[in-house]
Design a protein around this motif. Structure first.
Motif, short mmCIF file in Angstrom:
data_model
loop_
_atom_site.label_atom_id
_atom_site.label_comp_id
_atom_site.label_asym_id
_atom_site.label_seq_id
_atom_site.Cartn_x
_atom_site.Cartn_y
_atom_site.Cartn_z
N THR A 27 -8.30 -4.15 -4.03
CA THR A 27 -9.38 -3.16 -4.15
C THR A 27 -10.23 -3.51 -5.36
OG1 THR A 27 -7.76 -1.75 -5.27
CG2 THR A 27 -8.26 -1.24 -2.99
N GLN A 35 0.84 -1.20 0.00
CA GLN A 35 0.00 0.00 0.00
C GLN A 35 0.88 1.24 0.00
OE1 GLN A 35 -2.34 -1.30 3.55
NE2 GLN A 35 -4.14 -0.79 2.33
N CYS A 46 -3.94 -0.13 -2.62
CA CYS A 46 -3.19 -1.35 -2.93
C CYS A 46 -2.54 -1.21 -4.30
CB CYS A 46 -4.11 -2.56 -2.91
SG CYS A 46 -4.80 -2.93 -1.29
N VAL A 82 -11.84 -2.07 -0.23
CA VAL A 82 -10.85 -3.09 0.11
C VAL A 82 -11.56 -4.41 0.40
CG1 VAL A 82 -9.03 -3.77 1.71
CG2 VAL A 82 -9.24 -1.38 1.00
N GLN A 122 -10.55 -9.58 5.76
CA GLN A 122 -10.75 -8.14 5.81
C GLN A 122 -12.24 -7.79 5.81
OE1 GLN A 122 -8.56 -5.65 6.06
NE2 GLN A 122 -10.07 -4.00 5.83
#
Length: 528
Positions: A431, A382, A388, A437, A483
């Protein structure tokens, strides 16, 4: 022979039977140029001559060739040679190769000529590496059928090394249909095996085949979220995988043992490296504030079971990467609240000091750097905008960055390992088209030779912030989290390039995200 005090040094003439002039020319030539043109065709003759003449430089070259060029078709010859001349280290290396490449070795013609005692030694060893019990059964049958009359007498003892209860029904059907059972001398043995497989409910529930890798996977530190998602637990623990246990069918699990604790604070988002058999631990953090990030460095000696605090990095770092190159350690990029870092610093173990090298083109965190054929490859990560990246580039400490073909999608907090001629990338976040994300399940591998990416088998569950390592030619992916729903991924996967599949081999022993892994050779007393 003539300068090391051997009896020949006192003789007027020395008889050298079976000595070919061409072989002697090779040895004399090697004393001038330091090389030997060795091939499998003549290696044993040259090695025998070197032993006879006690010519150590040539002997060292021969042993090096035998250790590094050994393969399934030559390993049993190396075992016989080492045994005949009582060369313990070479025999240990050759035996180890046979056991760890047993499936391939068992298909060679020389396997059929193994002495019974030697075959039993291999079959009963915890270093025997087989994907299933069917491989052991096929090897036993192949060996017996080569010389059935004398070897059928050993069938019962050999079949005891096959754990039939760990087979699937499909595998056992192959056992049942094999022609070896047509021999009336094996009728009683077959009946016992059949009854034990189908009707024996008294066998131990924990029955398994135990395999001890030569080296161990080691897990260091990490973070873990509670089941109610309300609290986190950060660890100082160090675990190692002592064995891989085959439980039946395709089910396997790692047997984890606790090695100890890191000094001082628990940490996650740190980095580890192995140099000269010792474990180095760098940076990381013990919480999420600006004062919770470390610059400290520790070194662990597994033989002495001792820790040493080393010179600190010049910058505090988390979510960074460390690589070993030319005997030195490079800490690349990272995050230190509130900034991503573009700095790179190099540690010299002999001087116990750090020095900055050329910075990255852009600040990076959550990337991965790996050394491959003397070059540093860096993928993903990142940037300062927390976007990303799909980049892949070469980094040189003096010349800087050279950009290569990009990955198919952006990726960060992923894993990358070298296997053969490729770099394999798996896990992490990416992404989507809405710049949201999300978990990255797709995997891809990079070929430095062609500068192109190729997809390989995708993951079934997220592995963000996972640990990874390569053990015995397989890519291990350990732990991580999602995530998207913040859940932990408490499993260990292993990718085999031969069958191009991910294999589930059990659970993590404790913390499982933002954890780090390496491969270490641990003392024997810890493995018993």
């Amino acid at each position: 022979m003539f300068i090391l005090g051997m009896k020949e040094s006192l003789q007027y003439s020395v008889s050298l039977p079976f000595l070919f002039v061409s072989d002697l020319e090779l040895l004399v030539g090697s004393s001038y140029n330091g090389t030997l043109p060795l091939t499998w065709t003549g290696i044993f003759e040259i090695a025998c001559l070197s032993i006879q003449l006690q010519y150590q430089p040539a002997l060292s070259l021969c042993f090096s060739f035998l250790r590094h060029e050994i393969n399934a078709h030559t390993c049993l010859d190396v075992v016989s040679f080492a045994e005949a001349y009582n060369i313990a280290q070479l025999q240990e290396a050759a035996d180890d190769f046979v056991q760890r490449q047993f499936q391939e070795v068992a298909c060679t013609s020389k396997f059929k000529d193994l002495p019974a005692k030697q075959l039993l030694k291999y079959l009963n060893s915890t270093s025997l590496c087989v994907p299933s019990e069917l491989v052991v059964f096929r090897a036993v049958v192949l060996w017996i059928q080569e010389k059935p009359n004398p070897r059928l007498n050993m069938a019962e003892e050999l079949m005891k090394t096959v754990q039939f209860s760990l087979m699937t029904f499909k595998e056992f059907k192959e056992v049942q249909s094999h022609s070896i059972w047509c021999n009336h001398r094996l009728t009683e043995l077959y009946d016992r095996i059949y009854e034990d497989f189908y009707y024996n409910d008294s066998r131990p529930q924990n029955q398994c085949r135990i395999y001890l890798p030569k080296e161990s996977l080691v897990l260091i530190g990490g973070d873990q979220i509670s089941e109610d998602l309300c609290s986190r637990s950060i660890s100082r623990d160090i675990w190692f995988g002592n064995s891989v246990r085959s439980l039946g069918g395709i089910n396997k699990e790692i047997e984890w043992r606790r090695l100890g604790e890191m000094p001082e604070s628990p940490r996650f988002s740190h980095e580890v490296a192995v140099l000269s058999g010792q474990l180095y631990i760098f940076g990381g953090k013990n919480y999420y504030g600006s004062g919770d990030i470390f610059s400290s460095v520790y070194r662990y000696d597994p033989l002495q079971n001792s820790w040493e605090r080393l010179c600190e990095m010049q910058e505090k770092r988390s979510s960074f990467s460390v690589i070993v190159l030319n005997g030195q350690l490079h800490a690349v990029g990272g995050y230190c609240e509130p900034h991503y870092l573009d700095t790179v610093e190099r540690y010299c173990p002999t001087k116990n000091s750090w020095s900055f090298t050329r910075p990255l083109d852009v600040p990076l965190g959550g990337h991965v750097a790996k050394a491959f054929k003397g070059q540093i490859f860096i993928s993903g990560g990142q940037n300062s905008d927390q976007l990303c990246l799909a980049s892949m580039f070469l980094y040189h400490p003096e010349r800087g960055s050279t950009y290569l073909a990009s990955m198919s999608k952006p990726r960060a907090h992923h894993c990358m390992e070298t296997l053969g001629e490729h770099l394999y990338v798996a896990g992490g976040i990416t992404t989507n088209d809405n710049r949201t994300v999300v978990d990255q399940l797709a995997c891809e591998m990079y070929s430095p030779a062609t500068n192109c990416w190729t997809p390989f088998t995708s993951l079934q569950v997220p592995h963000v912030g996972a640990a990874s390592a390569v053990l015995e030619g397989k890519f291990y992916l350990l732990g991580g989290y999602s995530q998207e729903d913040c859940s932990d991924t408490n499993m260990v996967l292993r990718y085999d390039t031969n069958n191009q599949k991910w294999e589930n081999i059990g659970q993590m022993p404790g913390p499982n995200n933002e954890i780090r892994a390496c491969v270490l050779c641990l003392p024997h007393h810890l493995r018993i």
